[in-house]
Design an enzyme around this catalytic site. Structure first.
Site, PDB file in Angstrom:
ATOM      1  N   GLU A 132     -25.370  11.464 -17.434  1.00 54.76           N
ATOM      2  CA  GLU A 132     -25.719  11.033 -16.077  1.00 54.76           C
ATOM      3  C   GLU A 132     -26.790  11.905 -15.431  1.00 54.76           C
ATOM      4  O   GLU A 132     -26.968  11.869 -14.211  1.00 54.76           O
ATOM      5  CB  GLU A 132     -24.460  11.008 -15.221  1.00 54.76           C
ATOM      6  CG  GLU A 132     -23.436   9.994 -15.708  1.00 54.76           C
ATOM      7  CD  GLU A 132     -22.182   9.982 -14.839  1.00 54.76           C
ATOM      8  OE1 GLU A 132     -22.243   9.437 -13.736  1.00 54.76           O
ATOM      9  OE2 GLU A 132     -21.164  10.528 -15.285  1.00 54.76           O
ATOM     10  N   SER A 136     -20.123   6.525 -14.700  1.00 53.22           N
ATOM     11  CA  SER A 136     -21.222   5.555 -14.649  1.00 53.22           C
ATOM     12  C   SER A 136     -21.071   4.412 -15.651  1.00 53.22           C
ATOM     13  O   SER A 136     -22.062   3.836 -16.097  1.00 53.22           O
ATOM     14  CB  SER A 136     -22.579   6.248 -14.845  1.00 53.22           C
ATOM     15  OG  SER A 136     -22.895   7.016 -13.718  1.00 53.22           O
ATOM     16  N   TYR A 181     -27.408   1.119 -11.090  1.00 55.91           N
ATOM     17  CA  TYR A 181     -28.580   1.918 -10.777  1.00 55.91           C
ATOM     18  C   TYR A 181     -29.919   1.192 -10.858  1.00 55.91           C
ATOM     19  O   TYR A 181     -30.900   1.660 -10.302  1.00 55.91           O
ATOM     20  CB  TYR A 181     -28.616   3.165 -11.681  1.00 55.91           C
ATOM     21  CG  TYR A 181     -27.365   3.989 -11.556  1.00 55.91           C
ATOM     22  CD1 TYR A 181     -27.012   4.570 -10.351  1.00 55.91           C
ATOM     23  CD2 TYR A 181     -26.500   4.161 -12.633  1.00 55.91           C
ATOM     24  CE1 TYR A 181     -25.853   5.316 -10.220  1.00 55.91           C
ATOM     25  CE2 TYR A 181     -25.338   4.902 -12.521  1.00 55.91           C
ATOM     26  CZ  TYR A 181     -25.020   5.481 -11.302  1.00 55.91           C
ATOM     27  OH  TYR A 181     -23.871   6.215 -11.178  1.00 55.91           O
ATOM     28  N   ARG A 236     -14.306   8.646  -3.945  1.00 57.80           N
ATOM     29  CA  ARG A 236     -14.386   7.180  -3.860  1.00 57.80           C
ATOM     30  C   ARG A 236     -13.454   6.580  -4.900  1.00 57.80           C
ATOM     31  O   ARG A 236     -13.520   6.950  -6.077  1.00 57.80           O
ATOM     32  CB  ARG A 236     -15.813   6.691  -4.115  1.00 57.80           C
ATOM     33  CG  ARG A 236     -16.036   5.218  -3.739  1.00 57.80           C
ATOM     34  CD  ARG A 236     -17.339   4.674  -4.294  1.00 57.80           C
ATOM     35  NE  ARG A 236     -17.203   4.317  -5.700  1.00 57.80           N
ATOM     36  CZ  ARG A 236     -18.017   4.749  -6.672  1.00 57.80           C
ATOM     37  NH1 ARG A 236     -19.016   5.557  -6.402  1.00 57.80           N
ATOM     38  NH2 ARG A 236     -17.798   4.372  -7.912  1.00 57.80           N
ATOM     39  N   ASP A 275     -12.057   3.140  -6.907  1.00 62.01           N
ATOM     40  CA  ASP A 275     -12.473   1.793  -7.302  1.00 62.01           C
ATOM     41  C   ASP A 275     -11.249   0.939  -7.597  1.00 62.01           C
ATOM     42  O   ASP A 275     -10.261   1.419  -8.176  1.00 62.01           O
ATOM     43  CB  ASP A 275     -13.376   1.856  -8.538  1.00 62.01           C
ATOM     44  CG  ASP A 275     -14.665   2.613  -8.272  1.00 62.01           C
ATOM     45  OD1 ASP A 275     -15.107   2.655  -7.110  1.00 62.01           O
ATOM     46  OD2 ASP A 275     -15.242   3.173  -9.232  1.00 62.01           O
ATOM     47  N   GLU A 278      -9.769   4.019 -10.722  1.00 65.37           N
ATOM     48  CA  GLU A 278     -10.043   5.456 -10.883  1.00 65.37           C
ATOM     49  C   GLU A 278     -10.566   6.024  -9.577  1.00 65.37           C
ATOM     50  O   GLU A 278     -10.945   5.282  -8.666  1.00 65.37           O
ATOM     51  CB  GLU A 278     -11.076   5.691 -11.998  1.00 65.37           C
ATOM     52  CG  GLU A 278     -12.438   5.076 -11.734  1.00 65.37           C
ATOM     53  CD  GLU A 278     -13.386   5.232 -12.919  1.00 65.37           C
ATOM     54  OE1 GLU A 278     -12.912   5.496 -14.030  1.00 65.37           O
ATOM     55  OE2 GLU A 278     -14.595   5.110 -12.704  1.00 65.37           O
ATOM     56  N   ASN A 307     -13.461   8.767  -8.114  1.00 68.12           N
ATOM     57  CA  ASN A 307     -14.705   9.458  -8.460  1.00 68.12           C
ATOM     58  C   ASN A 307     -14.863  10.620  -7.485  1.00 68.12           C
ATOM     59  O   ASN A 307     -15.034  10.403  -6.282  1.00 68.12           O
ATOM     60  CB  ASN A 307     -15.874   8.464  -8.342  1.00 68.12           C
ATOM     61  CG  ASN A 307     -17.190   9.039  -8.809  1.00 68.12           C
ATOM     62  OD1 ASN A 307     -17.357  10.248  -8.896  1.00 68.12           O
ATOM     63  ND2 ASN A 307     -18.136   8.168  -9.093  1.00 68.12           N
ATOM     64  N   GLY A 365     -22.205   8.931  -6.197  1.00 70.64           N
ATOM     65  CA  GLY A 365     -23.659   8.995  -6.025  1.00 70.64           C
ATOM     66  C   GLY A 365     -24.039   9.342  -4.599  1.00 70.64           C
ATOM     67  O   GLY A 365     -23.366   8.947  -3.648  1.00 70.64           O
TER      68      GLY A 365
END
Length: 308
Positions: free
Chosen positions: A16, A142, A211, A250, A252, A269, A271, A275
């Site tokens: 990443e 990612s 992205y 964050r 998901d 999960e 994070n 980003g």
């Protein structure tokens, strides 16, 4: 009064790296505009020596992937006694291991999908569970290495046990959950808004959908009922706290509303290093809550500490 000196850690050597460079550049520019003295560090194996020489007031962690979000850089910063942003050693390591994080989440009453962790060299010739299912590297971000096995596939993906596979020895095999992609950030002890991520031209929210320009559409606030919206916020905050996250995280989710509005909500999960460009999901959520990008980053710098 002297300006607070912030070292922005970016780049690194995970898959990443390009994402981290983008996040780090955006954060460095915004923090400078907020009045901080900023030094960027493209992280390599001598990062400890660089930080020892620099002695910043705060390390802003804009790294993504292994080393940057698995507790390693956090341990270095603890040893050097440099306050840093985001989660600490244990929460970072735990969140990075999808299998162990799911176990903690489930114990906290958070709904998760049936799954098992399998060594890739022991991956069975027959399906390990009834398709459709998802195969994920245990310790990648990612969406690197994520494979969706469809109902009509006669055998498991062969690439997992092949020499081409470069995403670690263990994989998580998880029941595929139909439905919508929802995500919710947490800032301190407050859940931010819920965003629906709609991939454009992609089967799921993969690397390019995340992205590439035009790869996905973010809908905030998500067009779901207030009851489901609040439930997602509650589950995101519960996951943040159960895993021991600090600062910003964050979570998901998948939300299957094909048969009823209540449907099925599944946590995927958390994070710990989301980003950090102005158009990334969590800064968008902070913007929806009334924070400019610079104000949001300032909050993170002020929140930085050791022993996280």
């Amino acid at each position: 009064m002297s300006r607070k000196h912030v070292a922005v850690l970016m780049g690194g050597f995970s898959s990443e790296r390009p994402v981290s460079l983008s996040s780090g550049k955006a954060c460095a520019e915004a923090l400078e505009a907020e009045g901080f003295q900023v030094t960027t560090i493209d992280v390599d194996r001598d990062v400890s020596a660089k930080l020892s020489a620099l002695r910043p007031d705060v390390a802003f962690n804009a790294l993504h992937g292994p080393f940057g979000e698995d507790g390693t850089i956090q341990g270095i910063l603890e040893y050097l006694e440099i306050p840093y942003t985001h989660s600490g050693v244990l929460a970072s390591a735990l969140a990075m291991d999808k299998g162990k994080a799911k176990g903690v989440a489930a114990a906290a009453g958070i709904p998760v999908a049936q799954s098992e962790v399998i060594n890739r060299f022991a991956f069975p010739a027959e399906h390990p569970m009834m398709p459709p299912y998802v195969v994920k590297p245990v310790r990648e971000g990612s969406s690197f290495g994520v494979l969706i096995v469809q109902e009509d596939q006669s055998h498991p993906p062969q690439v997992i046990s092949s020499p081409e596979w470069r995403y670690g020895e263990e994989v998580l095999v998880e029941r595929y959950v139909h439905g919508r992609e929802l995500t919710c950030g947490v800032m301190g002890d407050v859940a931010l808004g819920v965003t629906e991520v709609v991939p454009l031209g992609h089967n799921f929210y993969d690397y390019d959908a995340k992205y590439a320009a035009g790869g996905s559409k973010h809908v905030i606030p998500a067009k779901i009922s207030p009851k489901i919206y609040q439930k997602i916020q509650s589950l995101a905050l519960r996951a943040h706290q159960a895993i021991g996250c600090r600062g910003v995280s964050r979570s998901d989710f998948r939300y299957d509303d094909r048969f009823s509005e209540d449907g099925e909500i599944i946590w995927l999960e958390v994070n710990t290093q989301p980003g950090m460009t102005p158009t990334s999901l969590v800064p968008e959520m902070a913007g929806h809550a009334g924070y400019s990008f610079g104000e949001f980053l300032r909050w993170m710098v002020e929140d930085a500490s050791c022993s996280r």
